[in-house]
Design a protein around this motif. Structure first.
Motif, PDB file in Angstrom:
ATOM      1  N   MET A  68       0.261  -1.084  -0.126  1.00 20.02           N
ATOM      2  CA  MET A  68       0.115  -0.225   0.170  1.00 20.02           C
ATOM      3  C   MET A  68       1.319   0.728  -0.021  1.00 20.02           C
ATOM      4  O   MET A  68       1.913   1.409   0.197  1.00 20.02           O
ATOM      5  N   LYS A  69       0.591   1.753  -0.966  1.00 18.31           N
ATOM      6  CA  LYS A  69       1.207   3.718  -0.635  1.00 18.31           C
ATOM      7  C   LYS A  69       0.248   4.851  -0.761  1.00 18.31           C
ATOM      8  O   LYS A  69      -1.028   4.754  -1.437  1.00 18.31           O
ATOM      9  N   VAL A  70       0.678   5.492  -0.738  1.00 14.68           N
ATOM     10  CA  VAL A  70       0.533   7.117  -0.666  1.00 14.68           C
ATOM     11  C   VAL A  70       0.820   8.114  -1.422  1.00 14.68           C
ATOM     12  O   VAL A  70       2.223   8.187  -1.228  1.00 14.68           O
ATOM     13  N   ARG A  71       0.367   8.470  -2.218  1.00 12.93           N
ATOM     14  CA  ARG A  71       0.864   9.578  -3.459  1.00 12.93           C
ATOM     15  C   ARG A  71      -0.137  10.894  -3.434  1.00 12.93           C
ATOM     16  O   ARG A  71      -1.533  11.143  -3.026  1.00 12.93           O
ATOM     17  N   GLU A  72       0.562  11.425  -3.472  1.00 13.68           N
ATOM     18  CA  GLU A  72      -0.844  12.913  -4.142  1.00 13.68           C
ATOM     19  C   GLU A  72      -1.238  12.551  -6.142  1.00 13.68           C
ATOM     20  O   GLU A  72      -0.733  11.897  -6.409  1.00 13.68           O
TER      21      GLU A  72
ATOM     22  N   ARG B 234      -9.023  -0.258   8.889  1.00 18.01           N
ATOM     23  CA  ARG B 234      -8.412  -0.317   9.402  1.00 18.01           C
ATOM     24  C   ARG B 234      -7.295  -1.467   9.463  1.00 18.01           C
ATOM     25  O   ARG B 234      -6.920  -2.749   9.956  1.00 18.01           O
ATOM     26  N   LEU B 235      -6.541  -1.251   8.596  1.00 20.92           N
ATOM     27  CA  LEU B 235      -5.303  -1.523   7.709  1.00 20.92           C
ATOM     28  C   LEU B 235      -3.846   0.028   8.476  1.00 20.92           C
ATOM     29  O   LEU B 235      -2.845  -0.592   7.885  1.00 20.92           O
ATOM     30  N   GLY B 236      -4.134   0.547   8.657  1.00 20.16           N
ATOM     31  CA  GLY B 236      -3.429   1.535   9.183  1.00 20.16           C
ATOM     32  C   GLY B 236      -3.414   2.651   7.793  1.00 20.16           C
ATOM     33  O   GLY B 236      -2.389   4.034   7.940  1.00 20.16           O
ATOM     34  N   ILE B 237      -4.206   2.366   6.234  1.00 17.73           N
ATOM     35  CA  ILE B 237      -3.905   2.766   5.159  1.00 17.73           C
ATOM     36  C   ILE B 237      -4.483   4.484   5.589  1.00 17.73           C
ATOM     37  O   ILE B 237      -4.575   5.549   5.772  1.00 17.73           O
ATOM     38  N   GLY B 238      -5.916   5.081   6.529  1.00 11.48           N
ATOM     39  CA  GLY B 238      -6.764   5.205   7.185  1.00 11.48           C
ATOM     40  C   GLY B 238      -6.019   6.588   7.100  1.00 11.48           C
ATOM     41  O   GLY B 238      -5.639   8.042   7.120  1.00 11.48           O
ATOM     42  N   THR B 239      -4.572   6.214   8.587  1.00 13.08           N
ATOM     43  CA  THR B 239      -4.321   6.843   9.151  1.00 13.08           C
ATOM     44  C   THR B 239      -2.649   7.279   8.186  1.00 13.08           C
ATOM     45  O   THR B 239      -2.587   8.230   8.431  1.00 13.08           O
ATOM     46  N   MET B 240      -2.438   6.826   6.856  1.00 16.24           N
ATOM     47  CA  MET B 240      -1.561   7.029   5.940  1.00 16.24           C
ATOM     48  C   MET B 240      -2.352   8.331   5.700  1.00 16.24           C
ATOM     49  O   MET B 240      -1.658   9.357   5.230  1.00 16.24           O
ATOM     50  N   LEU B 241      -3.437   8.245   5.118  1.00 16.70           N
ATOM     51  CA  LEU B 241      -3.823   9.214   4.240  1.00 16.70           C
ATOM     52  C   LEU B 241      -4.480  10.530   5.430  1.00 16.70           C
ATOM     53  O   LEU B 241      -4.212  11.841   5.279  1.00 16.70           O
ATOM     54  N   PHE B 242      -4.466  10.645   6.334  1.00 11.44           N
ATOM     55  CA  PHE B 242      -4.673  11.431   7.827  1.00 11.44           C
ATOM     56  C   PHE B 242      -3.383  12.266   7.243  1.00 11.44           C
ATOM     57  O   PHE B 242      -3.742  13.542   7.601  1.00 11.44           O
ATOM     58  N   ASN B 243      -2.266  11.431   7.780  1.00 10.31           N
ATOM     59  CA  ASN B 243      -0.594  11.907   7.773  1.00 10.31           C
ATOM     60  C   ASN B 243      -0.265  12.564   7.168  1.00 10.31           C
ATOM     61  O   ASN B 243       0.291  13.738   7.183  1.00 10.31           O
ATOM     62  N   SER B 244      -0.912  12.062   5.811  1.00 10.08           N
ATOM     63  CA  SER B 244      -0.816  13.286   4.927  1.00 10.08           C
ATOM     64  C   SER B 244      -1.154  14.433   4.402  1.00 10.08           C
ATOM     65  O   SER B 244      -0.254  15.327   3.903  1.00 10.08           O
ATOM     66  N   VAL B 245      -2.382  14.641   5.439  1.00 13.74           N
ATOM     67  CA  VAL B 245      -3.075  16.240   5.346  1.00 13.74           C
ATOM     68  C   VAL B 245      -1.919  16.783   5.873  1.00 13.74           C
ATOM     69  O   VAL B 245      -1.824  17.576   5.637  1.00 13.74           O
ATOM     70  N   VAL B 246      -2.386  16.093   6.748  1.00 12.94           N
ATOM     71  CA  VAL B 246      -1.583  16.756   8.104  1.00 12.94           C
ATOM     72  C   VAL B 246       0.191  17.233   8.098  1.00 12.94           C
ATOM     73  O   VAL B 246       0.592  18.262   8.232  1.00 12.94           O
ATOM     74  N   GLU B 247       1.143  16.266   7.569  1.00 12.62           N
ATOM     75  CA  GLU B 247       1.926  17.141   7.086  1.00 12.62           C
ATOM     76  C   GLU B 247       2.242  18.206   5.980  1.00 12.62           C
ATOM     77  O   GLU B 247       3.102  18.938   5.800  1.00 12.62           O
TER      78      GLU B 247
END
Length: 168
Positions: A1-5, A101-114
């Motif tokens: 899983m990855k998060v990108r712009e 519930r796999l941590g992906i929501g937290t990754m998306l949340f943190n992307s906005v915060v950062e």
């Protein structure tokens, strides 16, 4: 899983996640007739408009599975309300049910915060329907409820909570 712009070519895939997430998250909260009227085509047009009209410091992020399919998104920027002290806002975060519930929501949340922090914002808020199960997620991220308002969706009156972080 990855998060990108995200980029404009992601608009339709974001719209698919958006519509699917609304139908699963808000079942029993928002009227079934309203949920069944949601269309990917209309939501795609909304996302294309959003991409073409991003304000300074607004960012959209997508989460992809191993095959590169978009399974979630988040976006945020300057707070849209001058009523509160929070200078940044998480506008939306949605994730397909199978990937919660796999941590992906937290990754998306943190992307906005950062992104907000990188652009000089020091606090953040969001609006969430009171009956949305994600309220628990935001509180686990350290958010505090500090207000509420009534809104109308599909002819029904619902309550939205304002959740904030005084420091991000």
């Amino acid at each position: 899983m990855k998060v990108r712009e995200a980029c404009i070519k992601d608009a339709e895939r974001i719209a698919i996640v958006h519509v699917d997430s609304w139908k699963t998250t808000y079942k029993g909260i928002i009227s079934e007739s309203y949920l069944s009227s949601l269309s990917v085509e209309k939501r795609t047009k909304n996302w294309l408009w959003t991409f073409k009209n991003l304000n300074a410091h607004e960012k959209i992020f997508v989460a992809e599975d191993r095959e590169g399919n978009i399974i979630g998104f988040s976006n945020g920027g300057r707070s849209r309300s001058d009523e509160f002290k929070h200078d940044g806002e998480l506008y939306a975060i949605y994730l397909l049910r199978d990937y919660q519930r796999l941590g992906i929501g937290t990754m998306l949340f943190n992307s906005v915060v950062e992104s907000l922090k990188d652009n000089g914002y020091s606090s953040m808020m969001l609006w969430v329907l009171r009956d949305n199960p994600s309220v628990t997620f935001y509180k686990l991220q350290g958010g505090q409820t500090f207000g509420q308002k009534s809104i109308s969706i599909g002819g029904y009156s619902l309550v939205e909570l304002a959740i904030g972080w005084d420091s991000i």
